[in-house]
Design an enzyme around this catalytic site. Structure first.
Site, PDB file in Angstrom:
ATOM      1  CD  GLU A   1      -3.011  -1.045   2.258  1.00 50.19           C
ATOM      2  OE1 GLU A   1      -2.610  -0.578   3.342  1.00 50.19           O
ATOM      3  OE2 GLU A   1      -4.150  -1.533   2.096  1.00 50.19           O
TER       4      GLU A   1
ATOM      5  CD  GLU B   1       4.015 -20.864  12.505  1.00 52.08           C
ATOM      6  OE1 GLU B   1       4.081 -21.124  13.711  1.00 52.08           O
ATOM      7  OE2 GLU B   1       3.093 -20.216  11.991  1.00 52.08           O
TER       8      GLU B   1
END
Length: 297
Positions: A83, A114
């Protein structure tokens, strides 16, 4: 660290009967619990201030923001990075994100990714990180190996590390130079840290990156003057922002924007200083794009 001791993994005693409640009651419980996310970020405000100030120093050296996380945390990091270019004309090559499991993990869980410490280290080193960069590790638990591996790589090259976690005194916080603790506690649906833990991370990331952009001159007053006008909605927004900044008519603002390729900052300087597009842009370039300095106010 024993994950069973983490606050985010505890069972909320206030919601043991959740599935027996009516739909309005379940909705209200989930909505009300989100208020704790806001409170957690409020408590962490001084830590966010420190993160912004330290990161701004690296950005002025030409550094990059590199977000690193797994699952929800990784997706939120990717979202913040993606963004910045359209909102603040931040160069896309200076807002990067690594997610455990690679791009596929943006849409579906990649089991075990992870837990790969070395993958986190390799992914950051593959970006040729330098001492000017900022590595932002995000993990609700604060114990996830993937971002910890990224921190190991950051230390090798001298990059700044910022850790964001929803549990205090965890490795993500302790192994970063600036730790941001968003202590949100147990979830309504126990262990589902996509809920208020994720909300707190989103608020903190928004606050961090937006404040950083303000400090770097990407905002004039409270106007988003570095917006990239790439569609009809944003072209109209560029006109409104130029009118708000200068007091010009909509027609005058649109004419100035058309002459400078819809760069709001340039249009503002053109109108306020009565300059052509090239001269206005040159004046902005002299002051690193800071509109207020370009206007001499």
């Amino acid at each position: 660290m024993n994950k069973s001791l983490l606050a985010t993994e505890q069972i909320s005693e206030a919601h043991r009967d959740l599935e027996t409640r009516s739909t309005p009651q379940v909705v209200q419980a989930l909505v009300d619990d989100q208020l704790h996310a806001v409170e957690a970020v409020q408590r962490a405000a001084p830590q966010i201030v420190r993160a912004v100030e330290r990161a701004a120093e690296r950005m002025l050296e030409g550094g990059r923001l590199i977000y690193v996380g797994a699952g929800t945390s990784g997706r939120l990091g990717q979202l913040d990075a993606s963004e910045l270019p359209p909102t603040f004309s931040w160069p896309p090559e200076r807002a990067l994100a690594c997610i455990a499991g690679g791009p596929e993990a943006l849409w579906r869980a990649v089991e075990g990714a992870e837990d790969d410490f070395e993958a986190g280290r390799r992914d950051v080193l593959a970006l040729q990180a330098t001492s000017s960069d900022v590595i932002i590790g995000i993990a609700a638990s604060g114990t996830t190996p993937y971002p910890l591996g990224a921190f190991a790589a950051a230390r090798e090259v001298g990059a700044l590390t910022i850790g964001i976690a929803n549990n205090p005194e965890t490795p993500i916080v302790q192994q970063s130079e600036v730790g941001i603790v968003l202590d949100t506690g147990p979830e309504v649906i126990s262990g589902s840290t996509r809920l208020k833990a994720g909300t707190a991370q989103k608020i903190a990331l928004n606050t961090f990156s937006s404040t950083l952009m303000v400090r770097l001159g990407k905002v004039y007053g409270n106007l988003m003057v570095d917006v990239q006008a790439t569609n009809a909605k944003l072209l109209a927004r560029a006109v409104r922002l130029t009118v708000a900044a200068t007091g010009a008519t909509e027609a005058e603002a649109r004419a100035a924007l058309e002459r400078c390729g819809y760069r709001v900052k340039t249009a503002i300087v053109m109108l306020e200083k009565n300059l052509g597009a090239e001269a206005a842009q040159a004046l902005l370039d002299e002051v690193d794009g800071n509109v207020r300095r370009a206007l001499g106010s």
